[in-house]
Design an enzyme around this catalytic site. Structure first.
Site, mmCIF file in Angstrom:
data_model
loop_
_atom_site.group_PDB
_atom_site.id
_atom_site.type_symbol
_atom_site.label_atom_id
_atom_site.label_comp_id
_atom_site.label_asym_id
_atom_site.label_seq_id
_atom_site.Cartn_x
_atom_site.Cartn_y
_atom_site.Cartn_z
ATOM 1 N N SER A 164 -13.772 -14.000 -23.934
ATOM 2 C CA SER A 164 -12.807 -14.454 -22.932
ATOM 3 C C SER A 164 -13.024 -15.924 -22.638
ATOM 4 O O SER A 164 -14.166 -16.357 -22.436
ATOM 5 C CB SER A 164 -12.991 -13.645 -21.644
ATOM 6 O OG SER A 164 -12.433 -14.354 -20.564
ATOM 7 N N ASP A 181 2.305 2.422 -3.064
ATOM 8 C CA ASP A 181 2.323 3.127 -4.360
ATOM 9 C C ASP A 181 1.496 4.405 -4.327
ATOM 10 O O ASP A 181 1.969 5.468 -4.708
ATOM 11 C CB ASP A 181 1.922 2.197 -5.530
ATOM 12 C CG ASP A 181 0.602 1.472 -5.360
ATOM 13 O OD1 ASP A 181 -0.011 1.559 -4.272
ATOM 14 O OD2 ASP A 181 0.169 0.821 -6.339
ATOM 15 N N HIS A 221 0.840 -1.198 0.000
ATOM 16 C CA HIS A 221 0.000 0.000 0.000
ATOM 17 C C HIS A 221 0.877 1.252 0.000
ATOM 18 O O HIS A 221 0.546 2.258 0.623
ATOM 19 C CB HIS A 221 -0.968 -0.013 1.191
ATOM 20 C CG HIS A 221 -2.040 -1.054 1.017
ATOM 21 N ND1 HIS A 221 -3.256 -0.781 0.462
ATOM 22 C CD2 HIS A 221 -2.030 -2.396 1.284
ATOM 23 C CE1 HIS A 221 -3.976 -1.909 0.415
ATOM 24 N NE2 HIS A 221 -3.250 -2.894 0.893
ATOM 25 N N GLY A 237 -5.045 -11.425 -5.662
ATOM 26 C CA GLY A 237 -3.917 -10.605 -5.233
ATOM 27 C C GLY A 237 -2.686 -10.757 -6.109
ATOM 28 O O GLY A 237 -1.587 -10.348 -5.729
ATOM 29 N N LEU A 238 -2.840 -11.363 -7.301
ATOM 30 C CA LEU A 238 -1.693 -11.544 -8.195
ATOM 31 C C LEU A 238 -1.795 -10.607 -9.398
ATOM 32 O O LEU A 238 -1.132 -10.792 -10.398
ATOM 33 C CB LEU A 238 -1.600 -13.008 -8.653
ATOM 34 C CG LEU A 238 -1.437 -14.018 -7.514
ATOM 35 C CD1 LEU A 238 -1.419 -15.443 -8.052
ATOM 36 C CD2 LEU A 238 -0.168 -13.744 -6.708
ATOM 37 N N SER A 239 -2.681 -9.624 -9.283
ATOM 38 C CA SER A 239 -2.779 -8.578 -10.285
ATOM 39 C C SER A 239 -3.370 -9.048 -11.613
ATOM 40 O O SER A 239 -2.902 -8.657 -12.686
ATOM 41 C CB SER A 239 -1.382 -7.990 -10.510
ATOM 42 O OG SER A 239 -1.506 -6.693 -10.913
ATOM 43 N N SER A 240 -4.426 -9.856 -11.512
ATOM 44 C CA SER A 240 -5.057 -10.311 -12.747
ATOM 45 C C SER A 240 -5.616 -9.118 -13.533
ATOM 46 O O SER A 240 -5.594 -9.125 -14.761
ATOM 47 C CB SER A 240 -6.154 -11.334 -12.445
ATOM 48 O OG SER A 240 -7.039 -10.843 -11.473
ATOM 49 N N ASP A 287 0.973 -2.299 -9.812
ATOM 50 C CA ASP A 287 0.678 -3.501 -10.590
ATOM 51 C C ASP A 287 1.115 -3.338 -12.046
ATOM 52 O O ASP A 287 1.799 -4.195 -12.611
ATOM 53 C CB ASP A 287 -0.822 -3.816 -10.544
ATOM 54 C CG ASP A 287 -1.317 -3.971 -9.109
ATOM 55 O OD1 ASP A 287 -0.474 -4.133 -8.220
ATOM 56 O OD2 ASP A 287 -2.542 -3.905 -8.906
HETATM 57 C C1 GLA Z 1 -3.553 -3.457 -5.202
HETATM 58 C C2 GLA Z 1 -3.499 -2.156 -5.993
HETATM 59 C C3 GLA Z 1 -2.074 -1.607 -6.021
HETATM 60 C C4 GLA Z 1 -1.482 -1.523 -4.615
HETATM 61 C C5 GLA Z 1 -1.678 -2.820 -3.862
HETATM 62 C C6 GLA Z 1 -1.293 -2.723 -2.388
HETATM 63 O O1 GLA Z 1 -2.831 -4.440 -5.858
HETATM 64 O O2 GLA Z 1 -3.960 -2.370 -7.304
HETATM 65 O O3 GLA Z 1 -2.063 -0.359 -6.668
HETATM 66 O O4 GLA Z 1 -1.995 -0.414 -3.933
HETATM 67 O O5 GLA Z 1 -3.027 -3.260 -3.899
HETATM 68 O O6 GLA Z 1 0.089 -2.612 -2.242
#
Ligand code: GLA
Length: 391
Positions: free
Chosen positions: A71, A40, A38, A128-131, A176
């Protein structure tokens, strides 16, 4: 055949049924953030890696101005829109991240013409892997390449970010998208979100590998308390600016300034700000540790970050805490923490390769005993960022 080759082959087969044009194929990885949680949107330093799993985009130009989107993850539905249909108010449903990227790139590049786009992924969604950034970044890269736009990573990061901020309505920072574009094989990225500078530090896979353990609890950022955490930090910053006018982000607040003025913050804002101040120290210590190849100390920072996310930022869950405790009980695990925003999703741990078997057994058995949930451990080494896959 590897899983990625299977996805490419089946994506091309599917594309032939869906479009009369031959596709080009683009890949954007997911990411695990190892330190700088948290941070960024608070202007701090983040330390992520790109993963070898991610999103595949199969795309071809059309002569009309229709955008056709499908998709693999969302069955046979095909969405057909024109660019003028894409308005942020419309953002909902499975295609919103794809639409967001098409909207953001059109806002910037005003491309003329349509696209057929099919998306597939081997990344767990909402874990939490930025899909989401993986999808938006792959689509941005596809649009730039197909329309032959003269651009660079900074602009594509900005547009992928705009897709989430401006279209979907998640107030995320740039962690991300930056990790997805700038990730490099066998190294940890260090990105300063205030100065916008980056560096890569090697991670030797003979010393440490990345374990991802899925708590099996999903969360959607758009509907989680993520935006509330951003708002709490923004409010704390604006109160602090009344006393320290030169502050541009919470990362710049010193521990002394915080002590002097913290009584002006609510109890919750004090906790959130304390996390930021401590995480600034941890990312400094973690940076030094990495540069000195001291993975044990870097791992200790990761675990300390997790407990701060649990106690001060309050984004952990009992399941994530159980995994972190089980992981860090194994000799050979350097450190572990929730990765991503929290509220569910995955834990990332750094583990010595010789401890992998014991780590898997201990973490999975303990998790099953304590939560009755079955999980598994996936192993990664840092990978390269967004790219076109030459066929
Ligand atoms: C998510 C958000 C990011 C970042 C993280 C926490 O992934 O998309 O921008 O704030 O949470 O570090």
């Amino acid at each position: 055949m590897t899983k990625s080759l299977r996805i490419i082959e089946s994506g091309i087969e599917h594309f032939a049924e869906f479009s009369k044009h031959a596709p080009r194929v683009f890949f954007a990885p997911g990411r695990a953030n190892l330190l700088g949680s948290h941070m960024d949107y608070n202007g701090g330093v983040v330390m992520p890696v790109a993963l070898s799993r991610g999103t595949y985009v199969f795309a071809a130009l059309r002569k009309d101005n229709i955008l056709r989107i499908s998709s693999q993850q969302f069955g046979g539905e095909v969405i057909e829109v024109t660019i003028s249909d894409l308005l942020p108010q419309r953002a909902k449903g499975w295609a919103c991240y794809i639409e967001g990227a098409l909207w953001a790139t059109h806002e910037r590049w005003q491309y003329l013409g349509g696209l057929d786009i099919h998306v597939d992924s081997d990344l767990p969604i909402a874990k939490g892997l930025s899909s989401s950034a993986s999808v938006t970044s792959a689509v941005v890269k596809a649009v730039a390449s197909l329309f032959d736009i003269d651009t660079d990573c900074d602009e594509m990061i900005h547009l992928s970010h705009l897709a989430e901020n401006g279209y979907v309505g998640v107030r995320c920072g740039v962690l991300d998208q930056t990790a997805v574009f700038l990730g490099e094989k066998d190294s940890i990225l260090m990105f300063d979100c205030l100065k916008l500078t980056s560096d890569h530090v090697p991670l030797d896979s003979d010393v440490a590998q990345i374990a991802i353990i899925d708590s099996q609890i999903s969360r959607e950022l758009a509907s989680s308390e993520f935006n509330l955490r951003v708002a709490e930090c923004t409010s704390a910053l604006s109160t602090m600016q009344a006393h320290v006018p030169e502050l541009t982000c919470l990362r710049e607040l010193t521990a002394n300034q915080f002590d002097e003025y913290k009584n002006h913050l609510s109890a919750i804002e004090q906790k959130r700000t304390q996390h930021v101040i401590d995480e600034v120290q941890r990312t400094r210590r973690g940076t030094k540790a990495l540069r000195a190849y001291d993975i044990a100390d870097f791992g200790a920072c990761m675990t300390a970050a997790h407990y701060s996310l649990r106690d001060l930022f309050e984004v952990s869950t009992d399941e994530l805490d159980t995994i972190v405790k089980a992981a860090t009980d194994v000799e050979g695990c350097y450190g572990a923490r929730l990765t991503g925003a929290g509220f569910g999703g995955c834990v990332a741990a750094l583990v010595h390769p010789q401890a992998k078997a014991e780590f898997e057994t201990h973490v999975c058995e303990t998790y099953k005993q304590q939560t009755d949930i079955q999980t598994s451990v996936q192993w990664f080494s840092p990978s390269d960022g967004v790219r076109e896959i030459e066929l």
